[in-house]
Design a protein around this motif. Structure first.
Motif, PDB file in Angstrom:
ATOM      1  N   TYR A  28      83.751  35.277   8.590  1.00 15.35           N
ATOM      2  CA  TYR A  28      84.532  35.882   9.662  1.00 15.35           C
ATOM      3  C   TYR A  28      84.940  34.781  10.627  1.00 15.35           C
ATOM      4  O   TYR A  28      84.100  34.086  11.188  1.00 15.35           O
ATOM      5  CB  TYR A  28      83.729  36.958  10.390  1.00 15.35           C
ATOM      6  N   LEU A  29      86.250  34.601  10.816  1.00 16.84           N
ATOM      7  CA  LEU A  29      86.812  33.573  11.677  1.00 16.84           C
ATOM      8  C   LEU A  29      87.092  34.191  13.041  1.00 16.84           C
ATOM      9  O   LEU A  29      87.807  35.193  13.132  1.00 16.84           O
ATOM     10  CB  LEU A  29      88.107  33.061  11.039  1.00 16.84           C
ATOM     11  N   ARG A  30      86.530  33.607  14.107  1.00 15.04           N
ATOM     12  CA  ARG A  30      86.699  34.140  15.455  1.00 15.04           C
ATOM     13  C   ARG A  30      87.067  33.011  16.408  1.00 15.04           C
ATOM     14  O   ARG A  30      86.812  31.847  16.136  1.00 15.04           O
ATOM     15  CB  ARG A  30      85.396  34.789  15.931  1.00 15.04           C
ATOM     16  N   GLU A  31      87.653  33.376  17.549  1.00 20.24           N
ATOM     17  CA  GLU A  31      87.963  32.370  18.563  1.00 20.24           C
ATOM     18  C   GLU A  31      86.668  31.834  19.133  1.00 20.24           C
ATOM     19  O   GLU A  31      85.713  32.568  19.323  1.00 20.24           O
ATOM     20  CB  GLU A  31      88.810  32.976  19.683  1.00 20.24           C
ATOM     21  N   GLY A  32      86.639  30.527  19.416  1.00 18.80           N
ATOM     22  CA  GLY A  32      85.426  29.936  19.952  1.00 18.80           C
ATOM     23  C   GLY A  32      85.541  28.438  20.061  1.00 18.80           C
ATOM     24  O   GLY A  32      86.636  27.876  20.092  1.00 18.80           O
ATOM     25  N   GLU A  33      84.373  27.788  20.073  1.00 16.95           N
ATOM     26  CA  GLU A  33      84.351  26.344  20.265  1.00 16.95           C
ATOM     27  C   GLU A  33      83.699  25.585  19.122  1.00 16.95           C
ATOM     28  O   GLU A  33      83.216  24.477  19.299  1.00 16.95           O
ATOM     29  CB  GLU A  33      83.669  25.982  21.581  1.00 16.95           C
ATOM     30  N   GLY A  34      83.663  26.154  17.935  1.00 13.11           N
ATOM     31  CA  GLY A  34      83.199  25.415  16.773  1.00 13.11           C
ATOM     32  C   GLY A  34      81.791  25.719  16.308  1.00 13.11           C
ATOM     33  O   GLY A  34      81.198  24.924  15.592  1.00 13.11           O
ATOM     34  N   ASN A  35      81.218  26.847  16.719  1.00  7.67           N
ATOM     35  CA  ASN A  35      79.870  27.210  16.267  1.00  7.67           C
ATOM     36  C   ASN A  35      79.954  27.862  14.889  1.00  7.67           C
ATOM     37  O   ASN A  35      80.778  28.733  14.656  1.00  7.67           O
ATOM     38  CB  ASN A  35      79.213  28.193  17.246  1.00  7.67           C
ATOM     39  N   ILE A  36      79.060  27.441  13.995  1.00  7.84           N
ATOM     40  CA  ILE A  36      78.989  28.031  12.660  1.00  7.84           C
ATOM     41  C   ILE A  36      77.612  28.660  12.503  1.00  7.84           C
ATOM     42  O   ILE A  36      76.602  27.981  12.627  1.00  7.84           O
ATOM     43  CB  ILE A  36      79.235  26.983  11.562  1.00  7.84           C
ATOM     44  N   THR A  37      77.595  29.962  12.256  1.00 11.71           N
ATOM     45  CA  THR A  37      76.348  30.702  12.093  1.00 11.71           C
ATOM     46  C   THR A  37      76.285  31.242  10.678  1.00 11.71           C
ATOM     47  O   THR A  37      77.192  31.946  10.236  1.00 11.71           O
ATOM     48  CB  THR A  37      76.283  31.870  13.095  1.00 11.71           C
ATOM     49  N   ILE A  38      75.194  30.924   9.964  1.00 10.98           N
ATOM     50  CA  ILE A  38      75.000  31.419   8.605  1.00 10.98           C
ATOM     51  C   ILE A  38      73.739  32.274   8.601  1.00 10.98           C
ATOM     52  O   ILE A  38      72.654  31.778   8.904  1.00 10.98           O
ATOM     53  CB  ILE A  38      74.872  30.267   7.595  1.00 10.98           C
ATOM     54  N   ASN A  39      73.895  33.537   8.278  1.00  7.85           N
ATOM     55  CA  ASN A  39      72.786  34.505   8.255  1.00  7.85           C
ATOM     56  C   ASN A  39      71.971  34.460   9.546  1.00  7.85           C
ATOM     57  O   ASN A  39      70.748  34.500   9.536  1.00  7.85           O
ATOM     58  CB  ASN A  39      71.869  34.258   7.045  1.00  7.85           C
ATOM     59  N   GLY A  40      72.657  34.356  10.677  1.00 13.85           N
ATOM     60  CA  GLY A  40      71.996  34.378  11.980  1.00 13.85           C
ATOM     61  C   GLY A  40      71.399  33.056  12.424  1.00 13.85           C
ATOM     62  O   GLY A  40      70.759  32.993  13.469  1.00 13.85           O
ATOM     63  N   ARG A  41      71.566  31.988  11.648  1.00 17.18           N
ATOM     64  CA  ARG A  41      71.023  30.677  12.003  1.00 17.18           C
ATOM     65  C   ARG A  41      72.135  29.642  12.027  1.00 17.18           C
ATOM     66  O   ARG A  41      73.151  29.803  11.356  1.00 17.18           O
ATOM     67  CB  ARG A  41      69.945  30.260  10.992  1.00 17.18           C
ATOM     68  N   LYS A  42      71.942  28.571  12.778  1.00 22.39           N
ATOM     69  CA  LYS A  42      72.939  27.496  12.817  1.00 22.39           C
ATOM     70  C   LYS A  42      73.014  26.828  11.447  1.00 22.39           C
ATOM     71  O   LYS A  42      72.042  26.804  10.710  1.00 22.39           O
ATOM     72  CB  LYS A  42      72.571  26.466  13.880  1.00 22.39           C
ATOM     73  N   VAL A  43      74.171  26.269  11.143  1.00 16.83           N
ATOM     74  CA  VAL A  43      74.408  25.694   9.815  1.00 16.83           C
ATOM     75  C   VAL A  43      73.437  24.550   9.522  1.00 16.83           C
ATOM     76  O   VAL A  43      72.937  24.422   8.406  1.00 16.83           O
ATOM     77  CB  VAL A  43      75.886  25.260   9.651  1.00 16.83           C
ATOM     78  N   GLU A  44      73.130  23.712  10.527  1.00 19.01           N
ATOM     79  CA  GLU A  44      72.203  22.588  10.323  1.00 19.01           C
ATOM     80  C   GLU A  44      70.788  23.088  10.052  1.00 19.01           C
ATOM     81  O   GLU A  44      70.018  22.452   9.344  1.00 19.01           O
ATOM     82  CB  GLU A  44      72.200  21.657  11.535  1.00 19.01           C
ATOM     83  N   GLU A  45      70.440  24.217  10.659  1.00 17.25           N
ATOM     84  CA  GLU A  45      69.115  24.798  10.476  1.00 17.25           C
ATOM     85  C   GLU A  45      69.015  25.511   9.121  1.00 17.25           C
ATOM     86  O   GLU A  45      67.996  25.441   8.441  1.00 17.25           O
ATOM     87  CB  GLU A  45      68.846  25.796  11.613  1.00 17.25           C
ATOM     88  N   TYR A  46      70.102  26.182   8.720  1.00 19.05           N
ATOM     89  CA  TYR A  46      70.095  26.939   7.468  1.00 19.05           C
ATOM     90  C   TYR A  46      70.073  26.002   6.264  1.00 19.05           C
ATOM     91  O   TYR A  46      69.284  26.171   5.343  1.00 19.05           O
ATOM     92  CB  TYR A  46      71.311  27.870   7.402  1.00 19.05           C
ATOM     93  N   PHE A  47      70.988  25.004   6.266  1.00 21.08           N
ATOM     94  CA  PHE A  47      71.016  24.002   5.202  1.00 21.08           C
ATOM     95  C   PHE A  47      70.353  22.744   5.741  1.00 21.08           C
ATOM     96  O   PHE A  47      70.916  22.049   6.569  1.00 21.08           O
ATOM     97  CB  PHE A  47      72.453  23.667   4.785  1.00 21.08           C
ATOM     98  N   GLY A  48      69.160  22.424   5.271  1.00 21.77           N
ATOM     99  CA  GLY A  48      68.468  21.230   5.731  1.00 21.77           C
ATOM    100  C   GLY A  48      69.150  19.950   5.280  1.00 21.77           C
ATOM    101  O   GLY A  48      69.112  18.934   5.957  1.00 21.77           O
ATOM    102  N   ASN A  49      69.799  19.981   4.127  1.00 22.30           N
ATOM    103  CA  ASN A  49      70.431  18.801   3.552  1.00 22.30           C
ATOM    104  C   ASN A  49      71.791  18.550   4.226  1.00 22.30           C
ATOM    105  O   ASN A  49      72.644  19.436   4.270  1.00 22.30           O
ATOM    106  CB  ASN A  49      70.629  19.026   2.048  1.00 22.30           C
ATOM    107  N   PRO A  50      72.022  17.336   4.752  1.00 28.16           N
ATOM    108  CA  PRO A  50      73.313  17.060   5.401  1.00 28.16           C
ATOM    109  C   PRO A  50      74.511  17.163   4.465  1.00 28.16           C
ATOM    110  O   PRO A  50      75.630  17.402   4.918  1.00 28.16           O
ATOM    111  CB  PRO A  50      73.168  15.626   5.913  1.00 28.16           C
ATOM    112  N   LEU A  51      74.299  17.006   3.144  1.00 31.47           N
ATOM    113  CA  LEU A  51      75.398  17.138   2.188  1.00 31.47           C
ATOM    114  C   LEU A  51      75.972  18.557   2.220  1.00 31.47           C
ATOM    115  O   LEU A  51      77.192  18.741   2.194  1.00 31.47           O
ATOM    116  CB  LEU A  51      74.924  16.804   0.777  1.00 31.47           C
TER     117      LEU A  51
END
Length: 138
Positions: A28-51
């Motif tokens: 779901y694409l919404r207006e904002g400032e660049g936050n990415i939430t995956i299943n209620g968690r931040k993308v860096e937290e959800y995917f531990g691997n930087p790749l």
């Protein structure tokens, strides 16, 4: 007397469904400032691997939309590689739904194409999909 709970409705600018292997991502694409939430968690937290984090950010970098939109993603099935690929595919589709001018850049980088490679099923009478039991002459 019970009070009615009012939820804040978010206007979706675009929606996209991405698939890879057995993973499915609803974006779901919404207006904002660049936050990415995956299943209620931040993308860096959800995917531990930087790749995998890089894979999710690729469509936004190609279209130069890094800090313009917030993304809410629900992803199910598969493993981390499939989920990251499904997120990338879904984000690309949502960006195209929002602005059709994004399609050529995303298509040229291969983000609009669903990666159809899946695990081959195991066949009966065999230990795996392709492997056969050892042949015994005697």
């Amino acid at each position: 007397m019970a009070t009615k709970k009012t939820e804040k409705q978010h206007a979706n600018l675009g929606k996209g469904t991405g698939r890879r292997k057995t993973a499915v991502a609803r974006v779901y694409l919404r207006e904002g400032e660049g936050n990415i939430t995956i299943n209620g968690r931040k993308v860096e937290e959800y995917f531990g691997n930087p790749l995998y984090v890089y894979m999710v950010h690729q469509p936004l970098e190609v279209t130069d939309n890094n800090n313009k939109f917030d993304l809410v993603i629900n992803v199910t099935g598969g493993g981390p590689t499939g989920q990251a690929g499904a997120c990338r595919h879904g984000i690309a589709r949502a960006l195209v739904e929002h602005d059709e001018a994004n399609r050529p850049a995303l298509h040229a980088n291969g983000f609009m194409t669903r990666d159809s490679r899946m695990v081959e099923r195991k066949k009966f009478g065999q230990p795996g999909a392709r492997r056969k039991f050892q042949f015994s002459k005697r």
